[in-house]
Scaffold this motif. Structure first.
Motif, PDB file in Angstrom:
ATOM      1  N   ARG A 110     -12.316 -32.951 -35.977  1.00 55.93           N
ATOM      2  CA  ARG A 110     -12.003 -31.596 -35.484  1.00 55.93           C
ATOM      3  C   ARG A 110     -12.669 -30.521 -36.341  1.00 55.93           C
ATOM      4  NH1 ARG A 110      -5.820 -31.611 -35.523  1.00 55.93           N
ATOM      5  NH2 ARG A 110      -6.306 -32.956 -37.279  1.00 55.93           N
ATOM      6  N   SER A 111     -13.738 -30.894 -37.055  1.00 54.10           N
ATOM      7  CA  SER A 111     -14.399 -29.901 -37.912  1.00 54.10           C
ATOM      8  C   SER A 111     -15.044 -28.799 -37.078  1.00 54.10           C
ATOM      9  CB  SER A 111     -15.431 -30.567 -38.830  1.00 54.10           C
ATOM     10  OG  SER A 111     -16.358 -31.286 -38.072  1.00 54.10           O
ATOM     11  N   SER A 112     -15.247 -29.046 -35.776  1.00 53.59           N
ATOM     12  CA  SER A 112     -15.770 -27.983 -34.901  1.00 53.59           C
ATOM     13  C   SER A 112     -14.826 -26.769 -34.928  1.00 53.59           C
ATOM     14  CB  SER A 112     -15.911 -28.507 -33.471  1.00 53.59           C
ATOM     15  OG  SER A 112     -14.743 -29.188 -33.075  1.00 53.59           O
ATOM     16  N   LEU A 113     -13.517 -27.008 -35.010  1.00 57.05           N
ATOM     17  CA  LEU A 113     -12.572 -25.884 -35.072  1.00 57.05           C
ATOM     18  C   LEU A 113     -12.736 -25.113 -36.383  1.00 57.05           C
ATOM     19  CD1 LEU A 113      -9.236 -27.391 -33.622  1.00 57.05           C
ATOM     20  CD2 LEU A 113     -11.135 -26.296 -32.415  1.00 57.05           C
ATOM     21  N   ASP A 114     -12.997 -25.839 -37.468  1.00 60.39           N
ATOM     22  CA  ASP A 114     -13.215 -25.166 -38.763  1.00 60.39           C
ATOM     23  C   ASP A 114     -14.470 -24.304 -38.706  1.00 60.39           C
ATOM     24  OD1 ASP A 114     -11.026 -26.543 -39.712  1.00 60.39           O
ATOM     25  OD2 ASP A 114     -12.227 -28.165 -40.568  1.00 60.39           O
ATOM     26  N   ARG A 115     -15.505 -24.808 -38.018  1.00 58.74           N
ATOM     27  CA  ARG A 115     -16.751 -24.027 -37.962  1.00 58.74           C
ATOM     28  C   ARG A 115     -16.565 -22.754 -37.137  1.00 58.74           C
ATOM     29  NH1 ARG A 115     -18.762 -29.343 -38.029  1.00 58.74           N
ATOM     30  NH2 ARG A 115     -18.829 -29.494 -35.752  1.00 58.74           N
ATOM     31  N   ILE A 116     -15.677 -22.794 -36.142  1.00 53.87           N
ATOM     32  CA  ILE A 116     -15.391 -21.568 -35.378  1.00 53.87           C
ATOM     33  C   ILE A 116     -14.752 -20.532 -36.310  1.00 53.87           C
ATOM     34  CG2 ILE A 116     -13.991 -20.579 -33.519  1.00 53.87           C
ATOM     35  CD1 ILE A 116     -14.398 -23.231 -31.979  1.00 53.87           C
ATOM     36  N   VAL A 117     -13.797 -20.954 -37.115  1.00 51.53           N
ATOM     37  CA  VAL A 117     -13.160 -20.012 -38.053  1.00 51.53           C
ATOM     38  C   VAL A 117     -14.171 -19.528 -39.088  1.00 51.53           C
ATOM     39  CG1 VAL A 117     -11.474 -19.848 -39.915  1.00 51.53           C
ATOM     40  CG2 VAL A 117     -10.792 -20.770 -37.732  1.00 51.53           C
ATOM     41  N   ALA A 118     -15.016 -20.445 -39.587  1.00 52.33           N
ATOM     42  CA  ALA A 118     -15.996 -20.055 -40.616  1.00 52.33           C
ATOM     43  C   ALA A 118     -16.986 -19.027 -40.079  1.00 52.33           C
ATOM     44  CB  ALA A 118     -16.737 -21.298 -41.116  1.00 52.33           C
ATOM     45  N   SER A 119     -17.164 -18.988 -38.764  1.00 54.11           N
ATOM     46  CA  SER A 119     -18.138 -18.048 -38.203  1.00 54.11           C
ATOM     47  C   SER A 119     -17.595 -16.617 -38.121  1.00 54.11           C
ATOM     48  CB  SER A 119     -18.576 -18.520 -36.805  1.00 54.11           C
ATOM     49  OG  SER A 119     -17.504 -18.353 -35.898  1.00 54.11           O
ATOM     50  N   GLY A 120     -16.298 -16.410 -38.383  1.00 53.26           N
ATOM     51  CA  GLY A 120     -15.803 -15.023 -38.311  1.00 53.26           C
ATOM     52  C   GLY A 120     -14.305 -14.850 -38.489  1.00 53.26           C
ATOM     53  N   GLY A 121     -13.564 -15.916 -38.647  1.00 54.51           N
ATOM     54  CA  GLY A 121     -12.095 -15.808 -38.705  1.00 54.51           C
ATOM     55  C   GLY A 121     -11.578 -15.422 -40.074  1.00 54.51           C
ATOM     56  N   PHE A 122     -12.100 -14.308 -40.613  1.00 53.45           N
ATOM     57  CA  PHE A 122     -11.693 -13.861 -41.949  1.00 53.45           C
ATOM     58  C   PHE A 122     -12.008 -12.370 -42.032  1.00 53.45           C
ATOM     59  CE2 PHE A 122     -15.967 -15.608 -41.862  1.00 53.45           C
ATOM     60  CZ  PHE A 122     -16.716 -14.514 -42.280  1.00 53.45           C
ATOM     61  N   ILE A 123     -11.546 -11.718 -43.113  1.00 52.76           N
ATOM     62  CA  ILE A 123     -12.027 -10.360 -43.391  1.00 52.76           C
ATOM     63  C   ILE A 123     -12.786 -10.405 -44.710  1.00 52.76           C
ATOM     64  CG2 ILE A 123     -10.254  -9.167 -42.070  1.00 52.76           C
ATOM     65  CD1 ILE A 123      -8.873  -8.494 -44.722  1.00 52.76           C
ATOM     66  N   SER A 124     -13.899  -9.675 -44.801  1.00 50.76           N
ATOM     67  CA  SER A 124     -14.730  -9.791 -46.001  1.00 50.76           C
ATOM     68  C   SER A 124     -14.412  -8.698 -47.023  1.00 50.76           C
ATOM     69  CB  SER A 124     -16.213  -9.752 -45.627  1.00 50.76           C
ATOM     70  OG  SER A 124     -16.486  -8.577 -44.911  1.00 50.76           O
ATOM     71  N   ALA A 125     -13.462  -7.798 -46.701  1.00 49.71           N
ATOM     72  CA  ALA A 125     -13.111  -6.728 -47.647  1.00 49.71           C
ATOM     73  C   ALA A 125     -12.417  -7.322 -48.867  1.00 49.71           C
ATOM     74  CB  ALA A 125     -12.176  -5.736 -46.972  1.00 49.71           C
ATOM     75  N   ARG A 126     -12.742  -6.769 -50.039  1.00 52.71           N
ATOM     76  CA  ARG A 126     -12.003  -7.171 -51.243  1.00 52.71           C
ATOM     77  C   ARG A 126     -10.589  -6.620 -51.126  1.00 52.71           C
ATOM     78  NH1 ARG A 126     -13.914  -8.838 -56.109  1.00 52.71           N
ATOM     79  NH2 ARG A 126     -12.330  -7.674 -57.219  1.00 52.71           N
ATOM     80  N   THR A 127      -9.613  -7.462 -51.246  1.00 51.64           N
ATOM     81  CA  THR A 127      -8.240  -6.993 -51.031  1.00 51.64           C
ATOM     82  C   THR A 127      -7.502  -6.745 -52.335  1.00 51.64           C
ATOM     83  OG1 THR A 127      -7.563  -9.280 -50.805  1.00 51.64           O
ATOM     84  CG2 THR A 127      -7.979  -8.063 -48.777  1.00 51.64           C
ATOM     85  N   GLY A 128      -8.054  -7.219 -53.469  1.00 55.38           N
ATOM     86  CA  GLY A 128      -7.400  -6.997 -54.755  1.00 55.38           C
ATOM     87  C   GLY A 128      -6.028  -7.652 -54.786  1.00 55.38           C
ATOM     88  N   SER A 129      -5.127  -7.045 -55.574  1.00 53.65           N
ATOM     89  CA  SER A 129      -3.783  -7.623 -55.652  1.00 53.65           C
ATOM     90  C   SER A 129      -2.964  -7.162 -54.446  1.00 53.65           C
ATOM     91  CB  SER A 129      -3.109  -7.205 -56.958  1.00 53.65           C
ATOM     92  OG  SER A 129      -3.140  -5.807 -57.043  1.00 53.65           O
ATOM     93  N   ALA A 130      -1.806  -7.737 -54.288  1.00 56.69           N
ATOM     94  CA  ALA A 130      -0.978  -7.438 -53.111  1.00 56.69           C
ATOM     95  C   ALA A 130      -0.648  -5.952 -53.054  1.00 56.69           C
ATOM     96  CB  ALA A 130       0.297  -8.258 -53.182  1.00 56.69           C
ATOM     97  N   PRO A 131      -0.925  -5.279 -51.919  1.00 57.14           N
ATOM     98  CA  PRO A 131      -0.600  -3.851 -51.825  1.00 57.14           C
ATOM     99  C   PRO A 131       0.901  -3.639 -51.655  1.00 57.14           C
ATOM    100  CG  PRO A 131      -1.463  -4.656 -49.737  1.00 57.14           C
ATOM    101  CD  PRO A 131      -1.497  -5.817 -50.690  1.00 57.14           C
ATOM    102  N   ASP A 132       1.343  -2.389 -51.881  1.00 60.80           N
ATOM    103  CA  ASP A 132       2.751  -2.076 -51.599  1.00 60.80           C
ATOM    104  C   ASP A 132       3.043  -2.382 -50.145  1.00 60.80           C
ATOM    105  OD1 ASP A 132       3.201  -1.246 -54.107  1.00 60.80           O
ATOM    106  OD2 ASP A 132       2.917   0.897 -53.691  1.00 60.80           O
TER     107      ASP A 132
END
Ligand code: SF4
Ligand code: FES
Length: 258
Positions: A117-139
């Motif tokens: 089922r690595s095809s599902l992982d490749r779908i997520v790797a293609s865009g299922g994330f945010i690339s912004a630095r989030t730092g520590s947990a916000p309020d």
């Protein structure tokens, strides 16, 4: 109880598979389906035979590993239930049970009931994330999110990536899975900057992996153990249209209802 199992056995992706019948005797009604298979495997190993290969991990309904088709239904007969949460009390003495791997061109069989089922992982790797630095947990209240959007995002985030939606679909479509992964970020403020590149990349990767198109059979929703709604597919199609045919810039900052 005593059962007859017909299990798909296949040594490798390159070899033909076939159903092999086994007697499962003395099965306790309180066992889970996977514990029943453990008992069958112990007996096979004691008799010098190869155990049945099947995927599993958490056995708590949260990891999505336990993928198999039972009597023609992905994850078996009970709604909103993974195989690891299916219990033998739902079967009767003398029942025959047919057990197969997920059947879809996007999920080649590795061995017996285990598919790739690595095809599902490749779908997520293609865009299922945010690339912004989030730092520590916000309020907690630093970014305001409406209750309705928080709930919808959480509904989508319930997807455990099991692939039952693909196995259930006559077209072998991964639209429900992809829509869930697109939506749980696309509904939240943090997911807005990459919202349209994300949906375009993930849908295009889904097509590259050989999954079929959605034809509104809704079998995916019916078999999904987490009750992911096909409304997320409509939402994804709308975002994909904006991302590819229209000007995404015109929609930036707008909510789903605008
Ligand atoms: S949408 Fe449902 S069936 Fe499909 S991978 Fe996610 S949890 Fe599994
Ligand atoms: S083993 Fe993790 S969901 Fe079934």
């Amino acid at each position: 109880m005593n059962l007859t199992l017909h299990v798909w056995r296949q040594k490798s992706a390159g070899e033909n598979g076939r159903f092999v019948s086994y007697d499962a005797q003395g099965i306790d009604a309180h066992m889970s389906f996977l514990e029943m298979l453990d008992v069958v495997n112990e007996n096979l190993e004691t008799g010098g035979e190869e155990p049945i290969a099947f995927d599993h991990d958490c056995r708590e309904g949260i990891c999505g590993s336990c993928s198999m088709v039972i009597n023609g239904r992905p994850h078996g007969p009970w709604k909103e239930t993974t195989v690891c949460q299916l219990h033998m009390r739902h079967y009767e003495d003398g029942d025959e049970i047919w057990i197969e791997p997920w059947r879809a061109s996007g999920f080649p069989v590795i061995r017996d009931l285990v598919v790739d089922r690595s095809s599902l992982d490749r779908i997520v790797a293609s865009g299922g994330f945010i690339s912004a630095r989030t730092g520590s947990a916000p309020d907690a209240n630093a970014i305001l999110i409406s209750k309705a959007n928080a709930d919808r995002s959480m509904d989508a985030a319930e997807c455990i990536g099991c692939g039952a939606c693909v196995a259930a679909c006559p077209n072998g479509s991964a639209m429900l899975y992809t829509a869930a992964k697109v939506s749980h970020l696309g509904i939240l403020p943090q997911g807005q900057p990459e919202r349209y590149t994300r949906v375009a990349n993930m849908v295009q990767q889904m097509e590259k992996e050989g999954f079929g198109a959605c034809r509104n059979y809704a079998e995916c929703e019916a078999q999904c153990p987490k009750k992911i709604s096909i409304q997320f597919i409509s939402r994804m199609n709308c975002d994909y249209l904006r991302a590819t045919l229209l000007r995404p810039i015109d929609f930036r900052g707008k909510t789903d209802s605008e």
